[in-house]
Design a protein around this motif. Structure first.
Motif, PDB file in Angstrom:
ATOM      1  N   GLU A  41      11.980  15.399 -33.656  1.00 36.51           N
ATOM      2  CA  GLU A  41      11.417  14.050 -33.625  1.00 36.51           C
ATOM      3  C   GLU A  41      11.481  13.396 -35.002  1.00 36.51           C
ATOM      4  OE1 GLU A  41      10.227  16.005 -29.974  1.00 36.51           O
ATOM      5  OE2 GLU A  41      10.073  16.667 -32.066  1.00 36.51           O
ATOM      6  N   HIS A  42      11.370  14.190 -36.051  1.00 32.62           N
ATOM      7  CA  HIS A  42      11.504  13.652 -37.406  1.00 32.62           C
ATOM      8  C   HIS A  42      12.916  13.106 -37.629  1.00 32.62           C
ATOM      9  CE1 HIS A  42       7.725  14.753 -39.412  1.00 32.62           C
ATOM     10  NE2 HIS A  42       7.730  15.864 -38.701  1.00 32.62           N
ATOM     11  N   VAL A  43      13.915  13.832 -37.168  1.00 29.56           N
ATOM     12  CA  VAL A  43      15.306  13.427 -37.362  1.00 29.56           C
ATOM     13  C   VAL A  43      15.612  12.173 -36.557  1.00 29.56           C
ATOM     14  CG1 VAL A  43      17.720  14.132 -37.082  1.00 29.56           C
ATOM     15  CG2 VAL A  43      16.021  15.758 -37.927  1.00 29.56           C
ATOM     16  N   VAL A  44      15.088  12.103 -35.355  1.00 32.60           N
ATOM     17  CA  VAL A  44      15.252  10.898 -34.536  1.00 32.60           C
ATOM     18  C   VAL A  44      14.664   9.692 -35.269  1.00 32.60           C
ATOM     19  CG1 VAL A  44      14.584   9.775 -32.374  1.00 32.60           C
ATOM     20  CG2 VAL A  44      15.297  12.178 -32.369  1.00 32.60           C
ATOM     21  N   ALA A  45      13.578   9.935 -36.010  1.00 31.90           N
ATOM     22  CA  ALA A  45      12.916   8.849 -36.743  1.00 31.90           C
ATOM     23  C   ALA A  45      13.597   8.524 -38.066  1.00 31.90           C
ATOM     24  CB  ALA A  45      11.459   9.217 -37.001  1.00 31.90           C
ATOM     25  N   GLY A  46      14.577   9.361 -38.487  1.00 31.03           N
ATOM     26  CA  GLY A  46      15.305   9.054 -39.711  1.00 31.03           C
ATOM     27  C   GLY A  46      15.325  10.134 -40.769  1.00 31.03           C
ATOM     28  N   ALA A  47      14.687  11.278 -40.527  1.00 27.86           N
ATOM     29  CA  ALA A  47      14.757  12.391 -41.475  1.00 27.86           C
ATOM     30  C   ALA A  47      16.177  12.952 -41.488  1.00 27.86           C
ATOM     31  CB  ALA A  47      13.755  13.476 -41.106  1.00 27.86           C
ATOM     32  N   LEU A  48      16.484  13.740 -42.502  1.00 28.33           N
ATOM     33  CA  LEU A  48      17.850  14.241 -42.653  1.00 28.33           C
ATOM     34  C   LEU A  48      18.196  15.339 -41.657  1.00 28.33           C
ATOM     35  CD1 LEU A  48      20.546  14.385 -44.200  1.00 28.33           C
ATOM     36  CD2 LEU A  48      19.416  15.965 -45.805  1.00 28.33           C
ATOM     37  N   ILE A  49      17.374  16.379 -41.579  1.00 28.13           N
ATOM     38  CA  ILE A  49      17.746  17.542 -40.763  1.00 28.13           C
ATOM     39  C   ILE A  49      16.486  18.265 -40.308  1.00 28.13           C
ATOM     40  CG2 ILE A  49      17.906  19.138 -42.746  1.00 28.13           C
ATOM     41  CD1 ILE A  49      20.430  20.327 -41.360  1.00 28.13           C
ATOM     42  N   SER A  50      16.560  18.920 -39.165  1.00 26.06           N
ATOM     43  CA  SER A  50      15.434  19.720 -38.679  1.00 26.06           C
ATOM     44  C   SER A  50      15.935  20.993 -38.030  1.00 26.06           C
ATOM     45  CB  SER A  50      14.594  18.936 -37.665  1.00 26.06           C
ATOM     46  OG  SER A  50      15.318  18.737 -36.453  1.00 26.06           O
ATOM     47  N   TYR A  51      15.116  22.021 -38.133  1.00 27.28           N
ATOM     48  CA  TYR A  51      15.385  23.272 -37.435  1.00 27.28           C
ATOM     49  C   TYR A  51      14.033  23.838 -37.014  1.00 27.28           C
ATOM     50  CZ  TYR A  51      16.848  28.012 -36.321  1.00 27.28           C
ATOM     51  OH  TYR A  51      17.081  29.196 -35.660  1.00 27.28           O
ATOM     52  N   GLY A  52      13.871  24.024 -35.722  1.00 26.95           N
ATOM     53  CA  GLY A  52      12.599  24.542 -35.227  1.00 26.95           C
ATOM     54  C   GLY A  52      12.546  24.507 -33.718  1.00 26.95           C
TER      55      GLY A  52
ATOM     56  N   THR B  15       2.907  19.755 -38.791  1.00 33.34           N
ATOM     57  CA  THR B  15       1.532  19.426 -38.400  1.00 33.34           C
ATOM     58  C   THR B  15       1.546  18.165 -37.545  1.00 33.34           C
ATOM     59  OG1 THR B  15       0.903  17.901 -40.177  1.00 33.34           O
ATOM     60  CG2 THR B  15       0.764  20.271 -40.667  1.00 33.34           C
ATOM     61  N   SER B  16       0.453  17.951 -36.838  1.00 35.95           N
ATOM     62  CA  SER B  16       0.364  16.794 -35.938  1.00 35.95           C
ATOM     63  C   SER B  16       0.418  15.477 -36.701  1.00 35.95           C
ATOM     64  CB  SER B  16      -0.936  16.869 -35.124  1.00 35.95           C
ATOM     65  OG  SER B  16      -0.969  18.034 -34.338  1.00 35.95           O
ATOM     66  N   LEU B  17      -0.346  15.383 -37.781  1.00 35.69           N
ATOM     67  CA  LEU B  17      -0.386  14.137 -38.545  1.00 35.69           C
ATOM     68  C   LEU B  17       0.989  13.770 -39.088  1.00 35.69           C
ATOM     69  CD1 LEU B  17      -2.120  11.897 -39.985  1.00 35.69           C
ATOM     70  CD2 LEU B  17      -2.145  13.444 -41.952  1.00 35.69           C
ATOM     71  N   LEU B  18       1.693  14.750 -39.645  1.00 40.00           N
ATOM     72  CA  LEU B  18       3.002  14.470 -40.226  1.00 40.00           C
ATOM     73  C   LEU B  18       4.028  14.164 -39.137  1.00 40.00           C
ATOM     74  CD1 LEU B  18       3.103  17.128 -43.096  1.00 40.00           C
ATOM     75  CD2 LEU B  18       2.344  14.732 -43.173  1.00 40.00           C
ATOM     76  N   LEU B  19       3.879  14.782 -37.980  1.00 38.80           N
ATOM     77  CA  LEU B  19       4.803  14.502 -36.884  1.00 38.80           C
ATOM     78  C   LEU B  19       4.611  13.086 -36.353  1.00 38.80           C
ATOM     79  CD1 LEU B  19       6.923  15.371 -34.821  1.00 38.80           C
ATOM     80  CD2 LEU B  19       5.069  16.335 -33.433  1.00 38.80           C
ATOM     81  N   VAL B  20       3.371  12.710 -36.108  1.00 39.48           N
ATOM     82  CA  VAL B  20       3.089  11.384 -35.564  1.00 39.48           C
ATOM     83  C   VAL B  20       3.532  10.285 -36.530  1.00 39.48           C
ATOM     84  CG1 VAL B  20       1.184   9.827 -34.983  1.00 39.48           C
ATOM     85  CG2 VAL B  20       1.271  12.104 -33.984  1.00 39.48           C
ATOM     86  N   ASN B  21       3.494  10.593 -37.832  1.00 39.39           N
ATOM     87  CA  ASN B  21       3.905   9.618 -38.842  1.00 39.39           C
ATOM     88  C   ASN B  21       5.328   9.880 -39.341  1.00 39.39           C
ATOM     89  OD1 ASN B  21       1.402   7.835 -39.599  1.00 39.39           O
ATOM     90  ND2 ASN B  21       0.626   9.908 -39.316  1.00 39.39           N
ATOM     91  N   SER B  22       6.166  10.422 -38.462  1.00 38.26           N
ATOM     92  CA  SER B  22       7.536  10.777 -38.844  1.00 38.26           C
ATOM     93  C   SER B  22       8.350   9.572 -39.305  1.00 38.26           C
ATOM     94  CB  SER B  22       8.243  11.490 -37.691  1.00 38.26           C
ATOM     95  OG  SER B  22       8.197  10.706 -36.511  1.00 38.26           O
ATOM     96  N   ALA B  23       8.171   8.429 -38.668  1.00 39.22           N
ATOM     97  CA  ALA B  23       8.938   7.246 -39.058  1.00 39.22           C
ATOM     98  C   ALA B  23       8.559   6.788 -40.458  1.00 39.22           C
ATOM     99  CB  ALA B  23       8.715   6.115 -38.049  1.00 39.22           C
ATOM    100  N   GLU B  24       7.255   6.818 -40.763  1.00 35.51           N
ATOM    101  CA  GLU B  24       6.793   6.425 -42.090  1.00 35.51           C
ATOM    102  C   GLU B  24       7.309   7.389 -43.152  1.00 35.51           C
ATOM    103  OE1 GLU B  24       4.219   4.640 -39.028  1.00 35.51           O
ATOM    104  OE2 GLU B  24       5.008   6.659 -39.362  1.00 35.51           O
ATOM    105  N   ILE B  25       7.307   8.678 -42.833  1.00 28.69           N
ATOM    106  CA  ILE B  25       7.809   9.682 -43.776  1.00 28.69           C
ATOM    107  C   ILE B  25       9.291   9.462 -44.041  1.00 28.69           C
ATOM    108  CG2 ILE B  25       8.292  12.149 -44.077  1.00 28.69           C
ATOM    109  CD1 ILE B  25       5.711  12.683 -42.478  1.00 28.69           C
ATOM    110  N   ALA B  26      10.054   9.249 -42.961  1.00 28.89           N
ATOM    111  CA  ALA B  26      11.499   9.069 -43.108  1.00 28.89           C
ATOM    112  C   ALA B  26      11.824   7.842 -43.952  1.00 28.89           C
ATOM    113  CB  ALA B  26      12.157   8.957 -41.737  1.00 28.89           C
TER     114      ALA B  26
END
Length: 331
Positions: free
Chosen positions: A257-268, A230-241
């Motif tokens: 973009e989540h992984v760039v911000a520090g999440a573990l892994i993405s596929y999409g 979702t847009s909200l979760l994407l924009v706040n990817s750094a906070e989530i990570a």
């Protein structure tokens, strides 16, 4: 130019930051087409980046933005109640095309007009939401790119199990006020239950809800968390990570973009491709093609991104089979 005139031209300054300062133009010559952009979210680097990609897409099609187009944006600043008013502000500009970054923006625009063409860079569940009649023949005033593809949730469940082999409980970080989110949940639940995983969820519809929701998932003993698209979760990817890492929660996401911000892994899907390609729809409409005659398009590439630094901090070993499939590895 006087300061007062400059402020009048810019309109909503926050919107400028969302899509990039060069995207907001004014002083529209009578024959210069207007592209109106209603934006739910407030200023963000990710939003500005995607706005710049869309801008580049227009330039690659031969447009000189200062000369050929007048692009106006208005931002709701993340206020759900303000979004309809923002859309109305855009409609009052009498745009030739309304450009929506995401489904929630497109839904708000479609509720306000059935005649002005709407192009959305990231549509989802468009038939059920009444935005289009069918993907092959939209039929109304909405068209664009649909980056949410059926089957991706099952792949994310598979990655969760590969990255955390002993996982028994998968947490879902949801954002159910976004119309793109609800269809993802039953698919993820079904995919998880099919392989014997317990699936729990926590909802976040404002930035301040995110850490609370992740804490709820941690308290529910989630071994790994899937972040909905979702847009909200994407924009706040750094906070989530950052919050997930502090709580020792591995995260599986749909966007790199989540992984760039520090999440573990993405596929999409590659959202940058979506925003660049969406310029094609705007161009076609400006050349007289009805939006209802422009079939919905789907991405064909699904990059796999891994953040090895995050894996190390979580004490996880990335399986060689996953590394071998990765399109992007962040170290």
């Amino acid at each position: 130019m006087r300061r007062r005139d400059f402020i009048t031209i810019l309109g909503n300054a926050a919107a400028t930051q969302v899509i990039g300062p060069d995207l907001v133009r004014a002083g529209t010559p009578p024959k210069r087409p207007i592209i109106g952009i209603p934006v739910f979210l407030g200023p963000s680097k990710i939003g500005q980046s995607f706005g710049n990609v869309f801008r580049q897409g227009l330039q690659d099609l031969g447009y000189v933005l200062d000369r050929d187009l007048d692009i106006r944006a208005r931002s709701a600043g993340g206020d759900w109640d303000r979004l309809p008013a923002v859309v109305e502000e855009i409609i009052q500009l009498k745009p030739d095309v309304i450009y929506a970054f995401a489904t929630l923006d497109a839904v708000a625009a479609r509720k306000a007009t059935s005649t002005i063409p709407i192009v959305c860079a990231a549509l989802a569940d468009a038939v059920r939401l009444g935005l289009i009649a069918s993907e092959a023949r939209p039929g109304g005033n909405v068209t664009g790119i649909m980056p949410y593809v059926a089957g991706l949730p099952a792949k994310q469940i598979e990655l969760a199990r590969e990255m955390v082999p002993g996982a028994s409980t998968v947490g879902l970080l949801t954002n159910l006020k976004d119309p793109k989110a609800p269809p993802q949940v039953p698919e993820l639940e079904a995919a998880g239950q099919a392989v014997g995983l317990m699936v729990v969820a926590a909802d976040a519809n404002r930035p301040e809800d995110i850490e609370v929701a992740l804490r709820e998932l941690a308290n529910k003993h989630a071994d790994v968390v899937i972040v909905l698209e979702t847009s909200l979760l994407l924009v706040n990817s750094a906070e989530i990570a950052a919050a997930a890492l502090a709580m020792r929660l591995p995260t599986v996401c749909g966007y790199r973009e989540h992984v760039v911000a520090g999440a573990l892994i993405s596929y999409g899907v590659d959202l940058s491709w979506c925003f660049h390609r969406s310029a094609y729809f705007v161009d076609k409409i400006l050349h007289g093609v009805a939006p209802g005659d422009l079939p919905i398009e789907f991405p064909t590439q699904f990059p796999l991104s891994i953040n090895l630094k995050t894996a190390k901090e979580l004490g996880l070993t990335v399986p060689p089979s996953v590394l071998a499939r990765a399109d992007e590895v962040i170290e």
